[in-house]
Design a protein around this motif. Structure first.
Motif, mmCIF file in Angstrom:
data_model
loop_
_atom_site.group_PDB
_atom_site.id
_atom_site.type_symbol
_atom_site.label_atom_id
_atom_site.label_comp_id
_atom_site.label_asym_id
_atom_site.label_seq_id
_atom_site.Cartn_x
_atom_site.Cartn_y
_atom_site.Cartn_z
ATOM 1 N N ALA A 271 0.826 -1.209 0.000
ATOM 2 C CA ALA A 271 0.000 0.000 0.000
ATOM 3 C C ALA A 271 0.862 1.261 0.000
ATOM 4 O O ALA A 271 2.004 1.263 0.460
ATOM 5 C CB ALA A 271 -0.914 0.009 1.217
ATOM 6 N N VAL A 272 0.266 2.322 -0.517
ATOM 7 C CA VAL A 272 0.895 3.641 -0.496
ATOM 8 C C VAL A 272 0.249 4.466 0.610
ATOM 9 O O VAL A 272 -0.960 4.710 0.568
ATOM 10 C CB VAL A 272 0.719 4.361 -1.842
ATOM 11 N N PRO A 273 1.001 4.855 1.626
ATOM 12 C CA PRO A 273 0.404 5.629 2.720
ATOM 13 C C PRO A 273 -0.295 6.878 2.198
ATOM 14 O O PRO A 273 0.234 7.605 1.354
ATOM 15 C CB PRO A 273 1.608 5.988 3.599
ATOM 16 N N GLY A 274 -1.510 7.127 2.693
ATOM 17 C CA GLY A 274 -2.263 8.315 2.314
ATOM 18 C C GLY A 274 -3.041 8.189 1.028
ATOM 19 O O GLY A 274 -3.768 9.115 0.648
ATOM 20 N N ALA A 275 -2.931 7.057 0.313
ATOM 21 C CA ALA A 275 -3.675 6.878 -0.939
ATOM 22 C C ALA A 275 -5.166 6.749 -0.639
ATOM 23 O O ALA A 275 -5.552 6.202 0.402
ATOM 24 C CB ALA A 275 -3.181 5.637 -1.679
ATOM 25 N N PRO A 276 -6.027 7.249 -1.524
ATOM 26 C CA PRO A 276 -7.473 7.131 -1.289
ATOM 27 C C PRO A 276 -7.907 5.670 -1.316
ATOM 28 O O PRO A 276 -7.317 4.844 -2.014
ATOM 29 C CB PRO A 276 -8.091 7.907 -2.462
ATOM 30 N N THR A 277 -8.903 5.353 -0.524
ATOM 31 C CA THR A 277 -9.360 3.972 -0.447
ATOM 32 C C THR A 277 -10.867 3.909 -0.319
ATOM 33 O O THR A 277 -11.483 4.818 0.251
ATOM 34 C CB THR A 277 -8.710 3.242 0.747
ATOM 35 N N ARG A 278 -11.457 2.866 -0.886
ATOM 36 C CA ARG A 278 -12.874 2.582 -0.708
ATOM 37 C C ARG A 278 -13.067 1.465 0.310
ATOM 38 O O ARG A 278 -14.161 0.947 0.473
ATOM 39 C CB ARG A 278 -13.492 2.176 -2.051
ATOM 40 N N LEU A 279 -11.990 1.077 0.964
ATOM 41 C CA LEU A 279 -12.037 0.024 1.963
ATOM 42 C C LEU A 279 -12.506 0.636 3.281
ATOM 43 O O LEU A 279 -11.761 1.343 3.947
ATOM 44 C CB LEU A 279 -10.647 -0.592 2.113
ATOM 45 N N ARG A 280 -13.750 0.348 3.652
ATOM 46 C CA ARG A 280 -14.320 0.966 4.851
ATOM 47 C C ARG A 280 -14.072 0.152 6.114
ATOM 48 O O ARG A 280 -13.933 0.707 7.199
ATOM 49 C CB ARG A 280 -15.827 1.163 4.669
ATOM 50 N N THR A 281 -14.078 -1.168 5.961
ATOM 51 C CA THR A 281 -13.937 -2.037 7.132
ATOM 52 C C THR A 281 -13.018 -3.192 6.790
ATOM 53 O O THR A 281 -13.145 -3.806 5.724
ATOM 54 C CB THR A 281 -15.305 -2.599 7.576
ATOM 55 N N VAL A 282 -12.089 -3.494 7.680
ATOM 56 C CA VAL A 282 -11.242 -4.680 7.572
ATOM 57 C C VAL A 282 -11.557 -5.567 8.766
ATOM 58 O O VAL A 282 -11.462 -5.136 9.921
ATOM 59 C CB VAL A 282 -9.747 -4.317 7.557
ATOM 60 N N LEU A 283 -11.947 -6.811 8.485
ATOM 61 C CA LEU A 283 -12.215 -7.788 9.529
ATOM 62 C C LEU A 283 -11.187 -8.901 9.400
ATOM 63 O O LEU A 283 -11.143 -9.609 8.390
ATOM 64 C CB LEU A 283 -13.632 -8.358 9.395
ATOM 65 N N LEU A 284 -10.339 -9.044 10.416
ATOM 66 C CA LEU A 284 -9.314 -10.077 10.434
ATOM 67 C C LEU A 284 -9.840 -11.276 11.205
ATOM 68 O O LEU A 284 -10.418 -11.125 12.285
ATOM 69 C CB LEU A 284 -8.032 -9.543 11.078
ATOM 70 N N VAL A 285 -9.644 -12.478 10.661
ATOM 71 C CA VAL A 285 -10.187 -13.693 11.275
ATOM 72 C C VAL A 285 -9.086 -14.736 11.405
ATOM 73 O O VAL A 285 -8.096 -14.727 10.666
ATOM 74 C CB VAL A 285 -11.354 -14.271 10.444
ATOM 75 N N GLY A 286 -9.275 -15.639 12.369
ATOM 76 C CA GLY A 286 -8.322 -16.728 12.553
ATOM 77 C C GLY A 286 -7.401 -16.488 13.724
ATOM 78 O O GLY A 286 -7.841 -16.316 14.868
ATOM 79 N N GLU A 287 -6.105 -16.453 13.460
ATOM 80 C CA GLU A 287 -5.105 -16.341 14.508
ATOM 81 C C GLU A 287 -5.107 -14.938 15.116
ATOM 82 O O GLU A 287 -5.681 -14.006 14.561
ATOM 83 C CB GLU A 287 -3.713 -16.670 13.954
ATOM 84 N N PRO A 288 -4.464 -14.760 16.285
ATOM 85 C CA PRO A 288 -4.421 -13.435 16.908
ATOM 86 C C PRO A 288 -3.777 -12.398 15.998
ATOM 87 O O PRO A 288 -2.843 -12.688 15.243
ATOM 88 C CB PRO A 288 -3.565 -13.662 18.169
ATOM 89 N N CYS A 289 -4.279 -11.171 16.079
ATOM 90 C CA CYS A 289 -3.737 -10.069 15.294
ATOM 91 C C CYS A 289 -2.615 -9.399 16.088
ATOM 92 O O CYS A 289 -2.863 -8.850 17.161
ATOM 93 C CB CYS A 289 -4.844 -9.061 14.983
ATOM 94 N N ARG A 303 -9.024 6.055 8.869
ATOM 95 C CA ARG A 303 -10.473 6.184 8.705
ATOM 96 C C ARG A 303 -11.154 4.859 8.362
ATOM 97 O O ARG A 303 -12.364 4.822 8.164
ATOM 98 C CB ARG A 303 -10.777 7.206 7.602
ATOM 99 N N THR A 304 -10.384 3.794 8.275
ATOM 100 C CA THR A 304 -10.933 2.476 7.987
ATOM 101 C C THR A 304 -11.007 1.664 9.274
ATOM 102 O O THR A 304 -10.022 1.551 10.001
ATOM 103 C CB THR A 304 -10.047 1.721 6.969
ATOM 104 N N ARG A 305 -12.197 1.143 9.566
ATOM 105 C CA ARG A 305 -12.365 0.351 10.780
ATOM 106 C C ARG A 305 -11.527 -0.916 10.702
ATOM 107 O O ARG A 305 -11.448 -1.567 9.662
ATOM 108 C CB ARG A 305 -13.834 -0.047 10.970
ATOM 109 N N LEU A 306 -10.926 -1.273 11.829
ATOM 110 C CA LEU A 306 -10.179 -2.524 11.930
ATOM 111 C C LEU A 306 -10.766 -3.344 13.062
ATOM 112 O O LEU A 306 -10.746 -2.921 14.226
ATOM 113 C CB LEU A 306 -8.692 -2.273 12.191
ATOM 114 N N LEU A 307 -11.318 -4.498 12.698
ATOM 115 C CA LEU A 307 -11.878 -5.415 13.675
ATOM 116 C C LEU A 307 -11.178 -6.758 13.541
ATOM 117 O O LEU A 307 -10.620 -7.068 12.485
ATOM 118 C CB LEU A 307 -13.391 -5.580 13.458
ATOM 119 N N ALA A 308 -11.213 -7.541 14.605
ATOM 120 C CA ALA A 308 -10.565 -8.846 14.572
ATOM 121 C C ALA A 308 -11.407 -9.852 15.334
ATOM 122 O O ALA A 308 -12.008 -9.528 16.357
ATOM 123 C CB ALA A 308 -9.162 -8.765 15.167
#
Length: 422
Positions: A271-289, A303-308
């Motif tokens: 990824a390029v830091p600061g680049a525009p994104t349409r990714l609103r939510t990231v949900l990580l599953v499986g092993e510990p984050c 501005r993108t939600r990070l859940l695990a």
């Protein structure tokens, strides 16, 4: 197809069938295939899966699945029978999965890139005698197989009128046998546990955006988890086999991504830091984050939600969940995995299995109706170290409750057989 005389009295089939109700026209209520049928009636023209240029609508997937289920029924696939699914793409996997579920049979997902040892393990743990696969994967199996992308096969299938008695599934029937390849254990998950898990996720997170992106191959636990969350909301499952892009094209819809922590770390590397994104939510599953991954996300995509979700064994059914965007991260442990999800209870126990008070470190155990209801082992492996069905399940991790009551993972339990799932 399976021979007419094939014996199907397998451990998976026997245990799964014993949990189901009598098949009836109403048995699909509270089931995964029933949930999809509802979406097919209300959103029939909406795209259910988009995978590498191929797509299928909810309505088309429902029709093809009913035809395939009828063909499998004529081939004597019965309630509780395990069926291996080894598909080339998510479109094929969806139709195969729905057909097996409609029969009240048990889906045994096999990741597309599984090696020879993994294929043998899936077959041995499940005791399955039939494979639904793509033509590119047929040569990898010695078992009888139905090749799903063979035009001649579908020509025969499409001539049959769908069986009026379908679906045969019930809410307490086994839906999937998820094989954990590190130690050869299979986890039987019923429809009810899936429905509890999906409902709890939507309550915690909200419904997914207009598309759920996954980079897991067909049959991978994280892809299965993302797919059913998408289908529960009637949105599109979007396969991104090259990795979920952190900055999708501006023409993409707002996207929710479901993937493993290691895959997300790879995405952030590109990824390029600061680049525009349409990714609103990231949900990580499986092993510990890991905490460092949380910090990278907060720096690069504030501005993108990070859940695990912590799913330590099968990679699909969560034990605990955390919203890293809201709760932040500590540096005192490998990972903060949060609090139990609904209908799951986690305890920390010593080497003898006795519960420990908060703050002390021990093995992480769990129980609950939103988890697999039974476990199977490869034939010839002892089952004495496995807890009794519906009892506590031991993870390969060590952990403790912190001062806020959240679960922290502090390391790997050296007493656990095999390696933690990856």
């Amino acid at each position: 197809m399976a021979d007419d005389g094939t014996e199907r009295g397998t451990a998976a089939g026997t245990r799964a069938a014993g949990r189901g109700s009598t098949p009836s026209a109403q048995a699909h209520r509270g089931t995964l295939d029933g949930l999809f049928s509802v979406m097919a009636r209300h959103r029939g023209t909406a795209v259910a899966v988009q995978d590498e240029g191929r797509g299928i609508t909810y309505g088309a997937a429902e029709r093809y699945a009913a035809q395939l289920a009828t063909a499998l029924l004529r081939a004597e696939v019965q309630l509780g029978d395990p069926v291996l699914l080894h598909c080339t793409d998510h479109v094929q996997f969806l139709v195969a999965q729905l057909a097996v579920l409609k029969l009240g049979a048990v889906c045994v997902p096999v990741p597309r890139d599984a090696d020879r040892a993994a294929l043998e393990r899936c077959a041995e743990v499940s005791g399955a005698s039939l494979v639904l696969c793509g033509s590119a994967l047929r040569a990898r199996w010695e078992l009888p197989a139905l090749v799903l992308d063979d035009p001649a096969v579908w020509s025969r299938i499409s001539r049959r009128r769908p069986e009026a008695s379908l679906p045969h599934s019930g809410r307490t029937d086994a839906a999937h046998l998820l094989v954990e390849h590190a130690d050869g254990t299979g986890h039987l998950v019923d429809h009810r546990a899936w429905m509890f898990s999906l409902a709890d996720r939507t309550r915690r997170v909200g419904p997914p955006d207009r598309a759920v992106a996954v980079c897991g191959r067909p049959g991978a636990p994280e892809a299965l988890s993302g797919a059913w969350w998408a289908f529960s909301a009637g949105v599109t499952l979007s396969s991104r086999p090259g990795g979920v892009p952190v900055a999708p094209r501006t023409t993409d819809h707002a996207t929710t991504a479901v993937l493993r922590p290691a895959d997300y770390a790879t995405a952030l590397d590109a990824a390029v830091p600061g680049a525009p994104t349409r990714l609103r939510t990231v949900l990580l599953v499986g092993e510990p984050c890991p905490g460092e991954l949380v910090r990278r996300h907060l720096r690069m995509l504030p501005r993108t939600r990070l859940l695990a979700e912590f799913a330590p064994l099968d990679g699909a059914m969560p034990w605990a969940a955390v919203d890293h965007s809201a709760d932040g991260v500590t540096t005192s442990s490998l990972a903060v995995v949060g609090r139990e999800v609904s209908r799951v209870r986690i305890t920390i126990r010593d080497a003898e299995g006795h519960p420990l008070e908060d703050g002390r470190t021990g093995a992480v155990w769990a129980s609950g109706t939103a988890l697999p209801f039974d476990r199977l082992r490869t034939r010839g492996r002892p089952e004495g170290d496995l807890p009794a069905p519906a009892s506590l399940t031991k993870s390969p991790y060590l952990g403790r409750r912190n001062e806020c009551g959240a679960l922290e993972i502090t390391g790997i339990d050296p007493a656990s057989p095999g390696d933690p799932p990856h």
